[in-house]
Design an enzyme around this catalytic site. Structure first.
Site, short mmCIF file in Angstrom:
data_model
loop_
_atom_site.label_atom_id
_atom_site.label_comp_id
_atom_site.label_asym_id
_atom_site.label_seq_id
_atom_site.Cartn_x
_atom_site.Cartn_y
_atom_site.Cartn_z
N ASP A 98 0.87 -1.17 0.00
CA ASP A 98 0.00 0.00 0.00
C ASP A 98 0.91 1.22 0.00
O ASP A 98 1.91 1.27 0.73
CB ASP A 98 -0.87 0.04 1.26
N HIS A 154 4.82 -7.40 -0.41
CA HIS A 154 4.60 -8.70 -1.04
C HIS A 154 5.27 -8.80 -2.40
O HIS A 154 5.58 -7.77 -3.02
CB HIS A 154 3.09 -8.93 -1.18
N SER A 256 7.57 3.85 5.47
CA SER A 256 8.84 4.09 4.80
C SER A 256 8.61 4.16 3.30
O SER A 256 7.57 4.61 2.85
CB SER A 256 9.84 3.00 5.17
#
Length: 292
Positions: A98, A154, A256
């Protein structure tokens, strides 16, 4: 005006934001938050999460559980099954996380941008000539995770992780304000270089998770260990981990940035532009020789 709106307005003031996040002892603050966020006392946990909510748009409705042992446990929360559908199109590389899309587009030789007018060299970000050569004249995307976002990342495609290199550095904030003021910021911060090779066509793909203030640890599930990015010496860990598209790779302790570097022939998907939000599993890049 509500308290949350007032706090958000204060935090949005560029000079104050930059001062608070980058003129404090960054390493000391990072170590302190790393310790403090793991305190499992219910009063500390609940107060910390409540304050976090005041300063952000933290949404736990998709979390697998809303009962957390600590603030850190909340930071690295897992999501409910099916909360992030993975685009199954084999011609698409999906977002590993995200994020808010930052600077992106063609790699100009070996030059990319952190924001308009602030270029940096790939050799400074990835100190390995062979890796830089693989993505020369390719495409890059900068993905910024905010503190309230889902912090796990992912595999963007079926791939094999070939190696991971950890590089010591600073912990500057990576928000847009700092990116406009600190030259080659990503190259200054602590980071990891994850070299992968896609099952489709054998294309190389490089992911560079960049640490920031309050973020100095990275967990890579396929290595099975906590990797402390505060280590002073760069080290390269050979790897032969095969991951399916959408399979979890690891997580940050806090918000981050992940920089995606692809070789020539990859193209940004429609709608991927600076300032847009993207979710893990949504289309990010189109593989070479695939129709738009």
């Amino acid at each position: 005006m509500t308290l949350r709106a007032t706090l958000a307005r204060i935090a949005a003031q560029e000079d104050l934001n930059f001062l608070l996040t980058n003129r404090i002892p960054r390493r000391l603050a990072t170590r302190f938050i790393g310790w403090f966020s793991r305190i499992e006392n219910p009063l500390v946990r609940d107060a910390s999460i409540a304050i976090w909510r005041l300063f952000s748009d933290l949404d736990l409705s998709e979390a697998r559980t809303t009962r957390f042992r600590s603030m850190h446990d909340c930071f690295i929360r897992e999501l409910k099954e099916g909360a992030r559908p993975i685009d199954p199109d084999p011609g698409l590389l999906t977002s590993p996380c995200d994020a808010i899309v930052g600077a992106s587009g063609p790699i100009e030789g070996t030059r990319v941008f952190q924001v308009k007018g602030f270029p940096y060299g790939l050799a400074d970000l990835v100190p390995d000539a062979a890796t830089v050569a693989q993505v020369r004249d390719g495409t890059y995307v900068t993905l910024r995770l905010t503190s309230s976002m889902y912090h796990r990342f992912h595999a963007p495609h079926d791939c094999r992780v070939e190696s991971v290199t950890h590089i010591a550095g600073d912990t500057w904030n990576v928000n847009p304000i700092a990116l406009k003021r600190v030259e080659a910021l990503f190259c200054r911060n602590e980071r990891a270089v994850i070299r992968t090779r896609l099952a489709a066509g054998g294309h190389p793909l490089v992911l560079v998770p960049v640490a920031a203030i309050l973020v100095a640890s990275l967990r890579l599930r396929f290595l099975g260990t906590d990797l402390d990015l505060r280590a002073q010496r760069p080290r390269t860990l050979p790897c032969d981990a095969r991951l399916a598209k959408g399979e979890e790779m690891g997580w940050f302790q806090h918000g981050s940035t992940i920089i995606v570097l692809a070789p020539p022939g990859f193209r940004l998907c429609e709608g991927v532009a600076e300032g847009t939000r993207i979710r893990m599993g949504e289309p990010l890049l189109r593989l070479p020789d695939t129709p738009a």
